[in-house]
Scaffold this active site. Structure first.
Site, PDB file in Angstrom:
ATOM      1  N   ARG A  69     -54.107  86.786  -2.101  1.00 43.29           N
ATOM      2  CA  ARG A  69     -53.876  85.345  -1.999  1.00 43.29           C
ATOM      3  C   ARG A  69     -53.790  84.911  -0.544  1.00 43.29           C
ATOM      4  O   ARG A  69     -54.069  83.769  -0.220  1.00 43.29           O
ATOM      5  CB  ARG A  69     -52.620  84.964  -2.803  1.00 43.29           C
ATOM      6  CG  ARG A  69     -51.369  85.622  -2.346  1.00 43.29           C
ATOM      7  CD  ARG A  69     -50.262  85.549  -3.407  1.00 43.29           C
ATOM      8  NE  ARG A  69     -50.538  86.429  -4.550  1.00 43.29           N
ATOM      9  CZ  ARG A  69     -49.761  86.551  -5.621  1.00 43.29           C
ATOM     10  NH1 ARG A  69     -48.651  85.842  -5.711  1.00 43.29           N
ATOM     11  NH2 ARG A  69     -50.091  87.348  -6.609  1.00 43.29           N
ATOM     12  N   ASP A  72     -48.218  93.647  -0.966  1.00 43.94           N
ATOM     13  CA  ASP A  72     -49.240  93.933  -1.976  1.00 43.94           C
ATOM     14  C   ASP A  72     -49.831  92.641  -2.565  1.00 43.94           C
ATOM     15  O   ASP A  72     -50.839  92.683  -3.255  1.00 43.94           O
ATOM     16  CB  ASP A  72     -48.631  94.805  -3.088  1.00 43.94           C
ATOM     17  CG  ASP A  72     -49.682  95.474  -3.947  1.00 43.94           C
ATOM     18  OD1 ASP A  72     -50.865  95.456  -3.546  1.00 43.94           O
ATOM     19  OD2 ASP A  72     -49.318  96.015  -5.008  1.00 43.94           O
ATOM     20  N   LYS A 113     -62.735  87.319  -3.004  1.00 49.43           N
ATOM     21  CA  LYS A 113     -61.846  88.270  -2.317  1.00 49.43           C
ATOM     22  C   LYS A 113     -62.600  89.545  -1.953  1.00 49.43           C
ATOM     23  O   LYS A 113     -63.032  90.291  -2.838  1.00 49.43           O
ATOM     24  CB  LYS A 113     -60.658  88.587  -3.241  1.00 49.43           C
ATOM     25  CG  LYS A 113     -59.720  89.706  -2.766  1.00 49.43           C
ATOM     26  CD  LYS A 113     -58.525  89.881  -3.734  1.00 49.43           C
ATOM     27  CE  LYS A 113     -57.634  91.057  -3.358  1.00 49.43           C
ATOM     28  NZ  LYS A 113     -56.506  91.242  -4.296  1.00 49.43           N
ATOM     29  N   LYS A 159     -48.455 100.855  -3.278  1.00 53.22           N
ATOM     30  CA  LYS A 159     -48.665 101.024  -4.714  1.00 53.22           C
ATOM     31  C   LYS A 159     -48.353 102.464  -5.124  1.00 53.22           C
ATOM     32  O   LYS A 159     -48.440 103.375  -4.290  1.00 53.22           O
ATOM     33  CB  LYS A 159     -50.139 100.747  -5.054  1.00 53.22           C
ATOM     34  CG  LYS A 159     -50.541  99.284  -5.006  1.00 53.22           C
ATOM     35  CD  LYS A 159     -52.005  99.116  -5.408  1.00 53.22           C
ATOM     36  CE  LYS A 159     -52.436  97.662  -5.374  1.00 53.22           C
ATOM     37  NZ  LYS A 159     -51.768  96.793  -6.349  1.00 53.22           N
TER      38      LYS A 159
HETATM   39  N1  BES Z   1     -55.383  93.865  -6.111  1.00 53.91           N
HETATM   40  C1  BES Z   1     -54.156  93.649  -6.758  1.00 53.91           C
HETATM   41  C2  BES Z   1     -54.308  93.150  -8.186  1.00 53.91           C
HETATM   42  C3  BES Z   1     -55.000  94.053  -9.161  1.00 53.91           C
HETATM   43  C4  BES Z   1     -54.230  94.817 -10.025  1.00 53.91           C
HETATM   44  C5  BES Z   1     -56.355  94.103  -9.245  1.00 53.91           C
HETATM   45  C6  BES Z   1     -54.875  95.619 -10.940  1.00 53.91           C
HETATM   46  C7  BES Z   1     -56.980  94.912 -10.155  1.00 53.91           C
HETATM   47  C8  BES Z   1     -56.227  95.666 -11.020  1.00 53.91           C
HETATM   48  C9  BES Z   1     -53.321  92.613  -5.985  1.00 53.91           C
HETATM   49  O1  BES Z   1     -53.528  92.588  -4.625  1.00 53.91           O
HETATM   50  C10 BES Z   1     -51.898  92.949  -6.233  1.00 53.91           C
HETATM   51  O2  BES Z   1     -51.494  94.008  -5.875  1.00 53.91           O
HETATM   52  N2  BES Z   1     -51.172  92.037  -6.856  1.00 53.91           N
HETATM   53  C11 BES Z   1     -49.796  92.224  -7.135  1.00 53.91           C
HETATM   54  C12 BES Z   1     -49.092  90.915  -6.890  1.00 53.91           C
HETATM   55  C13 BES Z   1     -47.592  91.015  -6.914  1.00 53.91           C
HETATM   56  C14 BES Z   1     -47.094  91.877  -5.784  1.00 53.91           C
HETATM   57  C15 BES Z   1     -47.024  89.614  -6.807  1.00 53.91           C
HETATM   58  C16 BES Z   1     -49.661  92.639  -8.607  1.00 53.91           C
HETATM   59  O3  BES Z   1     -50.427  92.168  -9.429  1.00 53.91           O
HETATM   60  O4  BES Z   1     -48.837  93.489  -8.879  1.00 53.91           O
HETATM   61 ZN    ZN Z   2     -55.415  93.256  -3.967  1.00 61.50          ZN
HETATM   62 ZN    ZN Z   3     -52.304  94.029  -3.603  1.00 60.57          ZN
END
Ligand code: BES
Ligand code: ZN
Ligand code: ZN
Length: 487
Positions: free
Chosen positions: A337, A333, A251, A263
């Site tokens: 994926r 967010d 990624k 966020k």
């Molecule tokens: N990049 C984030 C995940 C992440 C969180 C990486 C903390 C490093 C540290 C990812 O893109 C994300 O925001 N995921 C969401 C998914 C959810 C919306 C289903 C998450 O983990 O909250």
């Molecule tokens: Zn991310």
């Molecule tokens: Zn994200």
């Protein structure tokens, strides 16, 4: 940093500091040649794990100082603790302003000397890395310039250790770089440089190229950005291009604001390391270019940032990409994926017979596993076990998360083939991983969620706060094992 091997008695080794690793029991165990120097420290040194003690040699030996390094109890030492200990010693030596640091390679149980040396070099090169790009003033202690490994039959271990550690440091440099400097375009330029040096084929697709390829998911995530996306494809033909091809995907999300599902601002800056999976791929490309395993490997890094904007993709949108599956957006967010689904679908369509992918995919994996292990999700137990072995051999750690059929229900959509986020927060890391599996057909695929491990949130005796370079070592190990026939 120069890393070399010598095979001579320890008291003859010329260096500013010679590191003498010792198990608990203290100085009695010291090699005979250094015992005279070490006896001065008998009261202060127990050999407890991680203890370091600097002793001036007073001209009794060729090195100016001896740094006694505690390895703890021999039966408790493993490759990871060995690597960390060497890193601590290298950093402690740097504190004494040492320019050249020698390491005595100790006998450790039944471990071959080459392996002991490999992990010590990995630790030293890793521990000494500093991210200095944006500091106007140089740090007070200059960095170590030379590492000398002292021992017999350690050359190939030392070479392997140096190559993977330098590759991991390159990955750390990239991952550490903030979003305004490390854009998708810049990431592609870094990839070009690495491939040019390593003689590896590379194709970089710009926005129009992505449109022509049909990367609708990557393009949707990119919609809110003023930066163009890049789709980076690298081909290493160590087996002459006849296959079978291993696909390695990461990624490359250069900054994740969350997009319209924005966020919280607290700690948002952290998300500049959301390209750590892509950074790990670039590190692996560098190392594989140097190690030259007899394997054919396709590397793919989809890259963009994720920004909110009038033109940005929105919750509720339905989009589709290379796999042809339609996706309902529940959260902008959950963008990683999406871009990875296109990356993995591309690798599968190119004929890769197995896939490994690494990404900072979910916050949930931090809750589940903390910084100790990465999360593993797969659609194939056999391939998952093979990759698990590679991770362990590399001295990294993962934990296999479940992939029961029921979990696919968690991200069903009433109007599309799937939604990009579960309806509840349940099993977040499994859901993220299984979403990816929905885009590779029946190609065995292993997803590594490194969100818990990509960033060290507190400096310690082994490494600075910041990018860790995780997954580089596992990727490289998997490539080497692939060349050995473990496919
Ligand atoms: N990049 C984030 C995940 C992440 C969180 C990486 C903390 C490093 C540290 C990812 O893109 C994300 O925001 N995921 C969401 C998914 C959810 C919306 C289903 C998450 O983990 O909250
Ligand atoms: Zn991310
Ligand atoms: Zn994200």
């Amino acid at each position: 940093m120069d890393v070399r091997v010598v095979n001579q008695p320890l008291h003859q080794v010329e260096a500013d500091v010679i590191v003498l690793p010792l198990f608990e029991g203290g100085v009695q165990a010291a090699a005979a040649e250094l015992r005279s120097v070490m006896s001065q420290a008998a009261d202060d040194f127990t050999g407890e794990y991680g203890q370091t003690l600097v002793i001036y040699s007073g001209g009794q030996i060729a090195a100016r100082k001896v740094l006694a390094l505690g390895l703890g109890k021999e039966d408790k030492l493993d490759i990871r603790k060995l690597r960390r200990a060497a890193g601590m010693a290298a950093r402690a030596a740097r504190e004494t302003a040492a320019k050249s640091v020698a390491f005595a390679v100790p006998a450790v149980g039944s471990m071959p000397a080459g392996q002991v040396a490999q992990f010590m070099v990995e630790g030293a090169v890793h521990g000494l890395f500093r991210f200095e790009t944006y500091k106007s003033e140089q740090p007070t202690k200059p960095n170590v310039e030379e590492i000398v490994m002292v021992g017999q039959e350690i050359e190939s271990g030392v070479t392997y250790g140096r190559i993977v550690a330098e590759a991991a440091n390159l990955s750390r440099q990239v991952n550490w770089t903030p979003g305004n400097h490390m854009t998708a375009t810049k990431l592609a330029a870094v990839a070009q440089d690495i491939c040019e040096q390593a003689g590896i084929e590379i194709e970089v697709y710009d926005k129009q190229g992505c449109q022509e390829l049909g990367l609708g998911l990557l393009l949707a995530v990119n919609q809110g950005s003023v930066e163009e996306p890049r789709f980076i494809v690298m081909r290493y033909k160590g087996n002459g291009g006849q296959g079978p091809w291993l696909g390695i995907v990461g990624k490359g999300l250069t900054m994740d604001t969350g997009g319209i599902s924005i966020k919280p601002s607290d700690g948002m800056w952290d998300m500049k390391y959301d390209m750590s999976g892509g950074g790990a791929v670039l590190g692996a490309v560098k190392a594989i270019g140097e190690l030259k395993p007899k394997a054919d490997i396709l590397f793919v890094v989809p890259s963009t940032d994720n920004m909110p904007d009038g033109g940005a993709y929105k919750p509720g949108d339905v989009i589709s990409g290379l796999s042809g599956k339609t996706v309902e957006i529940r959260s902008t967010d959950a963008e990683g994926r999406l871009i990875l689904a296109d990356g993995l679908a591309y690798a599968a369509k190119q004929g890769c017979t197995k896939l490994i992918e690494a990404s900072t995919l979910t916050g949930a994996v931090q809750i589940a596993l903390g910084p100790v292990r990465m999360g593993i999700v797969s659609n194939n137990d056999e391939w998952e076990n093979e990759v698990y072995t590679a991770i362990e051999e590399a001295g990294e750690r993962g934990w296999k998360l479940p992939h029961d059929q029921e979990y696919y229900e968690f991200f069903k959509s009433p109007i599309a083939d799937m939604s990009n986020s579960g309806t509840a927060r349940a099993a977040g890391s499994t859901v993220g991983g299984l979403f990816l599996m929905g885009h590779v057909g029946d190609v065995p695929c292993v997803h590594l969620d490194i969100a818990s491990q990509a960033w060290n949130h507190g400096a310690n005796k082994f490494e600075d706060e910041g990018a860790t370079g995780v997954a580089v070592r596992s990727f490289v190990r998997a490539a080497v094992r692939w060349a050995e026939g473990n496919r």
